[in-house]
Design an enzyme around this catalytic site. Structure first.
Site, PDB file in Angstrom:
ATOM      1  N   HIS A  61      11.619   9.475   7.466  1.00 13.72           N
ATOM      2  CA  HIS A  61      11.957   8.092   7.112  1.00 13.72           C
ATOM      3  C   HIS A  61      13.181   7.564   7.850  1.00 13.72           C
ATOM      4  O   HIS A  61      13.257   6.377   8.181  1.00 13.72           O
ATOM      5  CB  HIS A  61      12.178   7.976   5.608  1.00 13.72           C
ATOM      6  CG  HIS A  61      12.001   6.582   5.087  1.00 13.72           C
ATOM      7  ND1 HIS A  61      11.613   6.306   3.807  1.00 13.72           N
ATOM      8  CD2 HIS A  61      12.143   5.369   5.674  1.00 13.72           C
ATOM      9  CE1 HIS A  61      11.522   4.992   3.622  1.00 13.72           C
ATOM     10  NE2 HIS A  61      11.850   4.405   4.744  1.00 13.72           N
ATOM     11  N   TYR A  82       9.746   4.794  -1.881  1.00 16.46           N
ATOM     12  CA  TYR A  82       9.231   3.614  -2.569  1.00 16.46           C
ATOM     13  C   TYR A  82       8.816   3.913  -4.007  1.00 16.46           C
ATOM     14  O   TYR A  82       8.705   2.992  -4.824  1.00 16.46           O
ATOM     15  CB  TYR A  82       8.018   3.032  -1.830  1.00 16.46           C
ATOM     16  CG  TYR A  82       8.262   2.589  -0.410  1.00 16.46           C
ATOM     17  CD1 TYR A  82       9.546   2.536   0.132  1.00 16.46           C
ATOM     18  CD2 TYR A  82       7.191   2.235   0.409  1.00 16.46           C
ATOM     19  CE1 TYR A  82       9.759   2.136   1.445  1.00 16.46           C
ATOM     20  CE2 TYR A  82       7.392   1.824   1.718  1.00 16.46           C
ATOM     21  CZ  TYR A  82       8.672   1.786   2.242  1.00 16.46           C
ATOM     22  OH  TYR A  82       8.864   1.397   3.538  1.00 16.46           O
ATOM     23  N   ASP A  84       1.045   1.332   4.253  1.00 18.38           N
ATOM     24  CA  ASP A  84       2.298   2.015   4.589  1.00 18.38           C
ATOM     25  C   ASP A  84       3.161   2.168   3.339  1.00 18.38           C
ATOM     26  O   ASP A  84       3.660   1.195   2.791  1.00 18.38           O
ATOM     27  CB  ASP A  84       3.061   1.207   5.645  1.00 18.38           C
ATOM     28  CG  ASP A  84       4.382   1.863   6.021  1.00 18.38           C
ATOM     29  OD1 ASP A  84       4.361   2.758   6.875  1.00 18.38           O
ATOM     30  OD2 ASP A  84       5.425   1.481   5.455  1.00 18.38           O
ATOM     31  N   LYS A 123       6.317   8.682   4.130  1.00 19.61           N
ATOM     32  CA  LYS A 123       7.532   9.084   4.839  1.00 19.61           C
ATOM     33  C   LYS A 123       8.365  10.042   3.991  1.00 19.61           C
ATOM     34  O   LYS A 123       8.437   9.879   2.764  1.00 19.61           O
ATOM     35  CB  LYS A 123       8.390   7.856   5.188  1.00 19.61           C
ATOM     36  CG  LYS A 123       7.606   6.695   5.791  1.00 19.61           C
ATOM     37  CD  LYS A 123       8.490   5.471   5.993  1.00 19.61           C
ATOM     38  CE  LYS A 123       7.674   4.245   6.298  1.00 19.61           C
ATOM     39  NZ  LYS A 123       7.001   3.666   5.116  1.00 19.61           N
TER      40      LYS A 123
END
Length: 277
Positions: free
Chosen positions: A109, A51, A46, A76
């Site tokens: 997200h 990120y 994930d 996301k």
């Protein structure tokens, strides 16, 4: 439960694809922990645009020696990329970063961009799914009212809602709503970001001769969630996956259930956008 679950267990999504019941969260993680996770048996990773490590996830996939079809990759769409055109472009950018032909699961997200932008982003995901760039689409940090606006617009519902879920933050009404609508719950922060000092956790760990993280992850599995533990420590990456040779008794599961701090994410340790307008 203990007899029927294993490391390779999956659950069928409304899209028709299967998602592994245990995922590996990679927030703030680089390539090496991902390779270690693949080594010990994880097949579900994930990540997210936010990120900043989609490229490293792609490198780990390429170097793992595993078949692409045996790995489930989630990413996301970040809030600044919401809206139909920008979201569509960012989907292509994510695929390029990951060096993949398709993503198994693409999520919105969060709902913080507002109703119009949320719906346009959702339409971009639907279009990318139709184009074969994505197999399954879903949302993250969505409350019931956010999903209801998708339903009211006559659009297909998410297959997944990824939210903060652990004994202190159970979102019981939202969880029931998702289950009633065929939406699988992914659980982030399932081990309370490593804050495992609660006496109930310690008592159950002692009872089952397990570490506290394993108790919380087992609880998550028994609630029907898809937990996403993260770690950069090889021993923890491995131990967090050792969940299939024991089962929490009903009364112990209920003891953990009783730790919930209430609706609206009162027990949240993260950002909790499910209550956003």
């Amino acid at each position: 439960m203990a007899e029927t679950l294993s490391f390779t267990s999956t659950v069928r999504l409304s899209s028709g694809y299967d998602i592994p019941l245990l995922g590996f969260g990679v927030y703030l993680n680089g390539k090496d922990p991902i390779l270690e996770a693949f080594k010990v048996g994880y097949r579900h990773v994930d990540t997210a645009q936010m990120y900043g490590n989609e490229a490293e996830v792609g490198e780990a996939v390429a170097q793992s020696g595993l078949k692409r079809e045996d790995i489930f990759i989630t990413t996301k769409i970040n809030s600044p990329n919401h809206g139909f055109e920008r979201a569509s472009q960012s989907i292509d950018e994510s695929l390029a970063e990951l060096k993949l032909d398709y993503v198994d699961l693409f999520l919105v997200h969060d709902p913080l961009s507002g109703k119009e932008q949320r719906l346009e982003t959702w339409k971009a995901l639907i279009a990318a799914k139709a184009a074969g760039k994505i197999r399954t689409i879903g949302v993250s940090n969505y409350g019931k009212h956010h999903i209801e606006e998708i339903k009211a617009a006559g659009l297909e519902l998410p297959s997944v809602n990824q939210i903060e879920l652990h004994p202190f933050c159970q979102h019981k009404n939202l969880v029931q709503y998702c289950k009633d609508n065929g939406i699988i719950l992914q659980a982030y922060c399932p081990i309370v970001r490593g804050d495992l000092s609660h006496p109930v956790f310690k008592a159950l760990a002692k009872k089952y001769n397990r570490d506290t993280a394993q108790i919380l992850l087992r609880w998550s599995l028994q609630k029907g969630f898809v937990p996403l533990p993260k770690s950069s420590t090889p021993s923890r990456i491995q131990s967090n996956a050792q969940l299939y040779d024991f089962e929490l008794a009903k009364e112990d599961e209920e003891t953990l259930d009783a730790l919930d701090k209430g609706e609206g994410g009162a027990g949240s340790i993260s950002w909790n956008p499910v209550v956003a307008p």
